[in-house]
Design a protein around this motif. Structure first.
Motif, PDB file in Angstrom:
ATOM      1  N   SER A  26       6.842  -6.176  -8.527  1.00 46.49           N
ATOM      2  CA  SER A  26       6.119  -5.864  -7.286  1.00 46.49           C
ATOM      3  C   SER A  26       7.089  -5.498  -6.172  1.00 46.49           C
ATOM      4  N   LYS A  27       8.168  -6.272  -6.048  1.00 45.37           N
ATOM      5  CA  LYS A  27       9.164  -5.966  -5.025  1.00 45.37           C
ATOM      6  C   LYS A  27       9.911  -4.682  -5.363  1.00 45.37           C
ATOM      7  N   HIS A  28      10.249  -4.534  -6.624  1.00 43.82           N
ATOM      8  CA  HIS A  28      10.948  -3.336  -7.071  1.00 43.82           C
ATOM      9  C   HIS A  28      10.120  -2.084  -6.793  1.00 43.82           C
ATOM     10  N   LEU A  29       8.834  -2.140  -7.088  1.00 42.21           N
ATOM     11  CA  LEU A  29       7.948  -1.000  -6.874  1.00 42.21           C
ATOM     12  C   LEU A  29       7.818  -0.686  -5.393  1.00 42.21           C
ATOM     13  N   THR A  30       7.704  -1.714  -4.562  1.00 37.67           N
ATOM     14  CA  THR A  30       7.587  -1.512  -3.121  1.00 37.67           C
ATOM     15  C   THR A  30       8.828  -0.816  -2.572  1.00 37.67           C
ATOM     16  N   ILE A  31       9.999  -1.306  -2.961  1.00 36.59           N
ATOM     17  CA  ILE A  31      11.252  -0.693  -2.518  1.00 36.59           C
ATOM     18  C   ILE A  31      11.328   0.760  -2.980  1.00 36.59           C
ATOM     19  N   TYR A  32      11.010   0.965  -4.230  1.00 41.60           N
ATOM     20  CA  TYR A  32      11.090   2.291  -4.844  1.00 41.60           C
ATOM     21  C   TYR A  32      10.158   3.285  -4.158  1.00 41.60           C
ATOM     22  N   ILE A  33       8.902   2.882  -3.980  1.00 38.94           N
ATOM     23  CA  ILE A  33       7.906   3.793  -3.434  1.00 38.94           C
ATOM     24  C   ILE A  33       8.196   4.142  -1.977  1.00 38.94           C
ATOM     25  N   PHE A  34       8.486   3.147  -1.162  1.00 38.54           N
ATOM     26  CA  PHE A  34       8.708   3.431   0.262  1.00 38.54           C
ATOM     27  C   PHE A  34       9.975   4.260   0.475  1.00 38.54           C
ATOM     28  N   SER A  35      11.037   3.953  -0.257  1.00 36.17           N
ATOM     29  CA  SER A  35      12.278   4.705  -0.065  1.00 36.17           C
ATOM     30  C   SER A  35      12.153   6.132  -0.574  1.00 36.17           C
TER      31      SER A  35
END
Length: 521
Positions: A260-269
Motif C-alpha cells: 500500500s505504501k509502495h503503491l502510494t509512493i509510486y503513483i504520486f511520484s
C-alpha cells in the motif's frame, strides 16, 4: 512433455544477463515518456487537436488498458495450465504475442490519419490505434515485470536484474528525446514536417529488437512435478467466479501494508512526473517563447538519468529505498521551483539556466524511476508470508492498473486545464495572462504530487535488511518450522511489513487450498 526448453532453463545471473533482461525497458521507459512527453505535444502542436481532445485520447485509451491489465495479470498467473503456457511459458508466450502487435500498431500511430482516411477522422484514428498500442504494451510489460521473481529469490541478484532494467529505462528515455530533437533540428523542411513519422520508425525498430533479446534471454520457474501438482490443485472457475476471485485478489493486495505504501509512493511520484512531461513542451514553447525543438533538446538531457541510475543501483544496497526516495524527490522539488523562478523573473536568454535545471531534474528523475521497480520484486514475498500464495502477477497487474489509470488522468486533466486556462494550440499568440496560468500549472501540479510521495516514503520500511529477515522466516516456515519459535526480530519485521499481527500470518491453509475450498461453496 519434457520441459527442457530455454524458457524453463535457469542460467547464471550476472551483469550481462541483467542487461539482457532490462532491454525490454528500453521500450518501457521510452514508451512511458512518449506517452507523457511526446504524444500530447504531437497531437496538439503537429496534428492540431485542441488540448482537451488530445488529453482525451490518452485518457480514454488508458482507462480501457488499465481494465485489461487487471484481468491480464491473473491470466498470466494461471496460463501454465494450458498447453501453450506449458510449452512456451506463461509469461513468455504473451510477451511474444504483444511484441508482434506492438510492432504494427505503434508504427501506425505515427502515420498521419489524413493520409489514410482524409481530413476529419483524426480523433477516432488516433484513439483506436493508441488504444491497441497500450494493450500490446501491457501484454509485454505485465509478464515481463514478474520475471525477477520467477528467476531468483536472492535480493542481490534481483537487484542486478532490476538495476539493469532501470539503467536501460533511463537509456530509452534519453534515446526517445534525442532522436526527436535531432530530427526536429534538421535544416530540411521536409525532414521537420515528417520528424514524428521518422522518429516513430526508428523507435519501433529499436524497441522491437530490444524486447526480442529480453524475451530470449530470460526464463521462468521450472515446471517441476511439485509445481505442476500445485497448479493442478488450483480450482477451475466459471467466468463469474473468475471475475469475482480476481477482484477479490486485487482488493486483498491492499491488506499488504508494504505494498500500500509502495503503491502510494509510486503513483504520486510517477503522476507528478507525467504532469511535468506533458506540460513541459507547452511551458517552453508557449510560456518561454522558445523554438519547437527546445523541449526535445532539454528532454534529451535525460541521459543524465543514466548516471544517477548507476549510482542508485549501489545506493539501493548500501542505503535502501527510503534514502533514494528523499534524494530524488527533493531534487525534483528544487528543479520545479527553479523553473518557476526563471519564468516569473523574466530571465533573458534562459537556455543555459534551463539546461542546468533540467539536468538536476533528470538526475532526480532517474532515481525516481529506478527505485519503485527495484523494490517491487520483494513485495510478493511480503504477501507470501501473509497468504502462502504466489501472486507476483497479481501485484504487477495492480501496479500497472493504477499507474496507467493515473497516467491517463494526468494527461487528460492537464489537457482540460490548459483549455480552461484559455490555451489555444493553433493560435500564434495567447490571450493576456494565459501564459502565467500555464506556468503556475506546470510548477504546482507536479510539485504537490511529489511532496505527497516524499512524506509517505519516510514511513517505508522494506529494504535489504528487513527483506533478508523476512525471507529467512519464510524459509524457516516452509521447512516445517513452528510459528511459536519465531525470533523477536523476525516477528517485528513481519508485522511492520505486512501491517498484521504475526499470529495472523502464514495461515494453516495455502492460498491455493483456500481458493479450492471457495470454488466448492
Amino acid at each position: 512433455m519434457k520441459h527442457t526448453r530455454w524458457v524453463y532453463t535457469p542460467k547464471e545471473i550476472n551483469v550481462k544477463r541483467g542487461v539482457a533482461y532490462g532491454l525490454t525497458d528500453l521500450m518501457g521507459g521510452g514508451w512511458n515518456n512518449i506517452v507523457s512527453g511526446v504524444i500530447f505535444a504531437y497531437l496538439t502542436l503537429s496534428v492540431g487537436l485542441n488540448p482537451a481532445m488530445a488529453g482525451a485520447i490518452t485518457g480514454i485509451a488508458r482507462v480501457f488498458d488499465a481494465i485489461f491489465c487487471l484481468i491480464f495479470g491473473t491470466i498470466t498467473d494461471g496460463f501454465y495450465k494450458t498447453n501453450l503456457g506449458k510449452k512456451y511459458g506463461r509469461r513468455h508466450f504473451w510477451m511474444f504475442i504483444g511484441l508482434i502487435g506492438f510492432a504494427i500498431s505503434f508504427l501506425a500511430f505515427w502515420v498521419p490519419a489524413t493520409s489514410i482516411f482524409g481530413p476529419g477522422h483524426d480523433f477516432i484514428y488516433y484513439l483506436v490505434v493508441y488504444t491497441l498500442t497500450e494493450l500490446f504494451v501491457g501484454m509485454i510489460l505485465i509478464p515481463w515485470e514478474t520475471l525477477p521473481t520467477e528467476m531468483t529469490t536472492d535480493y542481490t541478484k534481483r537487484t542486478v536484474l532490476s538495476g539493469s532494467r532501470m539503467f536501460i529505462s533511463a537509456t530509452g528515455t534519453s534515446l526517445v528525446f534525442f532522436i526527436l530533437a535531432i530530427l526536429q533540428s534538421l535544416p530540411s523542411a521536409e525532414a521537420k514536417k515528417n520528424a514524428y513519422l521518422f522518429a516513430g520508425i526508428l523507435w519501433t525498430v529499436l524497441f522491437v529488437v530490444a524486447i526480442y533479446i529480453s524475451y530470449r534471454s530470460t526464463w521462468e520457474r521450472p515446471l517441476t512435478k511439485e509445481f505442476i501438482a500445485e497448479l493442478d490443485a488450483r480450482p477451475k472457475l466459471t467466468v463469474g467466479q473468475y471475475i469475482k476471485e480476481t477482484l477479490h485478489d486485487y482488493g486483498q493486495t491492499f491488506r499488504n501494508l508494504a505494498f500500500s505504501k509502495h503503491l502510494t509512493i509510486y503513483i504520486f511520484s510517477f503522476t507528478g512526473k507525467d504532469f511535468y512531461a506533458t506540460l513541459l513542451p507547452t511551458f517552453i514553447v508557449v510560456c518561454m517563447g522558445m523554438a519547437s525543438n527546445i523541449p526535445w533538446v532539454l528532454n534529451a538531457f535525460a541521459v543524465f538519468g543514466i548516471l544517477s541510475t548507476l549510482a542508485a543501483a549501489k545506493l539501493m544496497i548500501t542505503h535502501g529505498p527510503r534514502f533514494l526516495y528523499s534524494l530524488s524527490y527533493i531534487g525534483i522539488i528544487i528543479a520545479l521551483i527553479a523553473y518557476g523562478i526563471v519564468y516569473f523573473m523574466h530571465v533573458k536568454n534562459p537556455l543555459t539556466i534551463l539546461i542546468i535545471i533540467t539536468i538536476l531534474y533528470q538526475l532526480s528523475r532517474g532515481i525516481l524511476e529506478f527505485t519503485p521497480w527495484n523494490v517491487f520484486p520483494f513485495i510478493p514475498d511480503v504477501d507470501r508470508i501473509m497468504t502462502r500464495g504466489d501472486k507476483a502477477g497479481t501485484y504487477a497487474a495492480v501496479m500497472t492498473f493504477f499507474r496507467k489509470s493515473t497516467g491517463a488522468l494526468a494527461t487528460w486533466i492537464a489537457g482540460i486545464l490548459l483549455e480552461e486556462l484559455g490555451y489555444v494550440s493553433t493560435a500564434a499568440t495567447q490571450a493576456p495572462g494565459t501564459t502565467d496560468k500555464i506556468a503556475l500549472l506546470f510548477v504546482i501540479a507536479p510539485l504537490v504530487l511529489i511532496v505527497i510521495a516524499l512524506v509517505v516514503s519516510w514511513t517505508f520500511k522494506l529494504n535489504r535488511q528487513t527483506h533478508a529477515v523476512l525471507q529467512g522466516e519464510i524459509n524457516r516456515l516452509e521447512d516445517g518450522g513452528d510459528k511459536r519459535d519465531v525470533t523477536p526480530e523476525a516477528k517485528q519485521v513481519a508485522e511492520e511489513l505486512t501491517g498484521h499481527p504475526y499470529d495472523e500470518l502464514w495461515p494453516d491453509e495455502t492460498y491455493e487450498e483456500v481458493q479450492a475450498e471457495k470454488s466448492k461453496e
